[in-house]
Scaffold this motif. Sequence first.
Motif, PDB file in Angstrom:
ATOM      1  N   PHE A  84      24.459  32.968 -11.114  1.00  0.00           N
ATOM      2  CA  PHE A  84      25.656  32.179 -10.850  1.00  0.00           C
ATOM      3  C   PHE A  84      26.138  32.397  -9.426  1.00  0.00           C
ATOM      4  O   PHE A  84      25.790  33.372  -8.757  1.00  0.00           O
ATOM      5  CB  PHE A  84      26.776  32.538 -11.839  1.00  0.00           C
ATOM      6  N   GLN A  86      29.947  31.925  -7.107  1.00  0.00           N
ATOM      7  CA  GLN A  86      31.392  31.745  -7.216  1.00  0.00           C
ATOM      8  C   GLN A  86      31.994  31.528  -5.831  1.00  0.00           C
ATOM      9  O   GLN A  86      31.588  32.182  -4.859  1.00  0.00           O
ATOM     10  CB  GLN A  86      32.048  32.973  -7.864  1.00  0.00           C
ATOM     11  N   GLU A 100      32.925  28.251 -10.381  1.00  0.00           N
ATOM     12  CA  GLU A 100      31.675  28.954 -10.691  1.00  0.00           C
ATOM     13  C   GLU A 100      30.639  27.959 -11.189  1.00  0.00           C
ATOM     14  O   GLU A 100      30.918  27.117 -12.041  1.00  0.00           O
ATOM     15  CB  GLU A 100      31.894  30.032 -11.748  1.00  0.00           C
ATOM     16  N   GLY A 102      26.441  27.939 -12.498  1.00  0.00           N
ATOM     17  CA  GLY A 102      25.385  28.861 -12.879  1.00  0.00           C
ATOM     18  C   GLY A 102      24.356  28.238 -13.800  1.00  0.00           C
ATOM     19  O   GLY A 102      24.488  27.095 -14.260  1.00  0.00           O
ATOM     20  N   THR A 148      39.169  31.835 -16.821  1.00  0.00           N
ATOM     21  CA  THR A 148      38.235  30.711 -16.663  1.00  0.00           C
ATOM     22  C   THR A 148      38.653  29.587 -17.603  1.00  0.00           C
ATOM     23  O   THR A 148      39.055  29.820 -18.741  1.00  0.00           O
ATOM     24  CB  THR A 148      36.795  31.142 -16.975  1.00  0.00           C
TER      25      THR A 148
END
Length: 201
Positions: A84, A86, A100, A102, A148
């Motif tokens: 991932f 960010q 983010e 991924g 998140t």
Amino acid sequence: MYAQFNAGDKVLGGSFSLNASKNEQLPYVNSDFGINVSPSFAKFKTANTAVGFKILGQYSNAKTETPNSGYQKNRYWSAGAGVFGQRYFFIGSQFFVMGEAGFNASYNKGKVTYGESTYTNSSGFSGGFYLAPGFGIKLSKKFLLDLTLNNLAVITYHHSINKSVVAGADGGKSKVNNFSVSSNLNGNTLGNLGLGFRWLM
């Protein structure tokens, strides 16, 4: 005071869950056990960009006992990994928003058993891309608290092969291929929210 990160900073995070239950509503007895482990590690390449990887592991075992048909057992495990990236944007002195993106991939295996001589074995793999926003606060030089939100976009693919045995005889084989694309832009949906702490090294 903690308004930014530094290139080379490292962040440890992840998740762990364990559950065990037994529910007796005679003549039915249900038991369940599960464990889920997902440690993650990231490193800042610049003051506001981090890249990292995660390890994915899951195991579950559930059993239902009934007076007439005996029992049914569902056993499942998966192992995988993900990468991932960010991106962070600070608002004020300590608050930040982030995005983010991924990719996760895993190998999955399971077995569903009905009584003594009827069962279905399954094995396969799955993978997917995701894009998710979030925000948080830098509590100190060492700890982050972040939230998140719902995934903005998810693309997944799943492949599995199922082999059945019925009353001790070959019950045939089937293949399953599933591809999906989804997006969740509904601000009233709370099912995918995640709150977590991370350690800044």
